[in-house]
Write a protein that holds these residues in place. Structure first.
Motif, PDB file in Angstrom:
ATOM      1  N   ASN A  48      -3.673  36.094  35.949  1.00 56.80           N
ATOM      2  CA  ASN A  48      -2.860  36.245  34.745  1.00 56.80           C
ATOM      3  C   ASN A  48      -2.800  37.710  34.344  1.00 56.80           C
ATOM      4  OD1 ASN A  48      -2.444  33.486  34.541  1.00 56.80           O
ATOM      5  ND2 ASN A  48      -4.211  33.188  33.220  1.00 56.80           N
ATOM      6  N   ARG A  64       2.943  38.622  25.929  1.00 55.71           N
ATOM      7  CA  ARG A  64       2.915  37.415  26.760  1.00 55.71           C
ATOM      8  C   ARG A  64       1.779  37.488  27.757  1.00 55.71           C
ATOM      9  NH1 ARG A  64       9.177  38.020  28.092  1.00 55.71           N
ATOM     10  NH2 ARG A  64      10.032  37.024  26.248  1.00 55.71           N
ATOM     11  N   VAL A  66       1.150  36.072  31.352  1.00 50.62           N
ATOM     12  CA  VAL A  66       2.005  35.556  32.412  1.00 50.62           C
ATOM     13  C   VAL A  66       1.187  35.365  33.686  1.00 50.62           C
ATOM     14  CG1 VAL A  66       4.069  36.054  33.800  1.00 50.62           C
ATOM     15  CG2 VAL A  66       3.971  36.791  31.413  1.00 50.62           C
ATOM     16  N   ASN A  67       1.440  34.255  34.390  1.00 42.94           N
ATOM     17  CA  ASN A  67       0.833  34.021  35.695  1.00 42.94           C
ATOM     18  C   ASN A  67       1.509  34.950  36.701  1.00 42.94           C
ATOM     19  OD1 ASN A  67       0.826  32.723  38.467  1.00 42.94           O
ATOM     20  ND2 ASN A  67      -0.705  31.489  37.395  1.00 42.94           N
ATOM     21  N   GLN A  69       1.551  34.960  40.000  1.00 39.14           N
ATOM     22  CA  GLN A  69       2.162  34.336  41.174  1.00 39.14           C
ATOM     23  C   GLN A  69       3.465  33.615  40.827  1.00 39.14           C
ATOM     24  OE1 GLN A  69      -1.321  33.990  40.676  1.00 39.14           O
ATOM     25  NE2 GLN A  69      -1.613  35.661  42.139  1.00 39.14           N
ATOM     26  N   THR A  70       3.483  32.887  39.724  1.00 39.84           N
ATOM     27  CA  THR A  70       4.635  32.043  39.393  1.00 39.84           C
ATOM     28  C   THR A  70       5.539  32.639  38.317  1.00 39.84           C
ATOM     29  OG1 THR A  70       3.443  30.841  37.665  1.00 39.84           O
ATOM     30  CG2 THR A  70       3.297  29.961  39.929  1.00 39.84           C
ATOM     31  N   ASN A  71       5.088  33.705  37.665  1.00 40.56           N
ATOM     32  CA  ASN A  71       5.784  34.307  36.519  1.00 40.56           C
ATOM     33  C   ASN A  71       5.949  33.335  35.356  1.00 40.56           C
ATOM     34  OD1 ASN A  71       6.071  36.920  37.524  1.00 40.56           O
ATOM     35  ND2 ASN A  71       7.896  36.348  38.666  1.00 40.56           N
ATOM     36  N   GLU A  72       5.147  32.284  35.328  1.00 35.04           N
ATOM     37  CA  GLU A  72       5.165  31.322  34.223  1.00 35.04           C
ATOM     38  C   GLU A  72       4.498  31.951  33.006  1.00 35.04           C
ATOM     39  OE1 GLU A  72       3.238  27.004  32.995  1.00 35.04           O
ATOM     40  OE2 GLU A  72       2.756  27.894  34.929  1.00 35.04           O
ATOM     41  N   VAL A  73       5.136  31.802  31.847  1.00 34.31           N
ATOM     42  CA  VAL A  73       4.557  32.299  30.602  1.00 34.31           C
ATOM     43  C   VAL A  73       3.510  31.289  30.135  1.00 34.31           C
ATOM     44  CG1 VAL A  73       5.009  32.922  28.207  1.00 34.31           C
ATOM     45  CG2 VAL A  73       6.670  33.521  29.977  1.00 34.31           C
ATOM     46  N   ILE A  74       2.265  31.720  30.097  1.00 34.54           N
ATOM     47  CA  ILE A  74       1.153  30.870  29.679  1.00 34.54           C
ATOM     48  C   ILE A  74       1.082  30.811  28.153  1.00 34.54           C
ATOM     49  CG2 ILE A  74      -1.340  30.503  29.846  1.00 34.54           C
ATOM     50  CD1 ILE A  74       0.195  30.380  32.560  1.00 34.54           C
ATOM     51  N   GLN A  76       2.703  33.084  24.465  1.00 33.23           N
ATOM     52  CA  GLN A  76       3.553  34.141  23.919  1.00 33.23           C
ATOM     53  C   GLN A  76       3.341  34.235  22.417  1.00 33.23           C
ATOM     54  OE1 GLN A  76       7.741  34.428  25.135  1.00 33.23           O
ATOM     55  NE2 GLN A  76       8.275  34.424  22.974  1.00 33.23           N
TER      56      GLN A  76
END
Length: 93
Positions: A48, A64, A66-67, A69-74, A76
């Motif tokens: 992260n 934010r 952000v992961n 690898q996946t660019n997923e917002v964990i 915000q």
């Protein structure tokens, strides 16, 4: 007894203080260094990272997690719905 009309209440307005141009660059450098230090520490968990951006619609600073690898917002701050609410409110003025 003194009774006043309800519509006499004026809405509060919030204006953020504007930093002098000579103060902006050092503040940005300090923020960038802090974000790099946090990301280097793995404090947010392996994989992260912390990102810091300015929301284009509201001009509000957004942090934010952000992961990588996946660019997923964990997470915000402020949340997306708060930003959209602020955007809607600014269009109603």
């Amino acid at each position: 007894m003194d009774i006043k009309p309800v519509n006499s209440v004026t809405p509060a307005t919030h204006t953020a203080p504007v930093a002098a141009p000579s103060e902006v660059l050092p503040q940005r450098r300090a923020l960038t260094e802090a974000v790099r230090a946090i990301n280097a520490s793995d404090l947010l968990g392996e994989g992260n990272q912390l990102t810091y951006v300015l929301d284009r619609a509201t001009h509000v600073a957004v942090a934010r997690i952000v992961n990588r690898q996946t660019n997923e917002v964990i997470m915000q701050v402020p949340a997306e719905y708060i930003l959209r609410l602020a955007q809607e409110m600014s269009h109603q003025k």
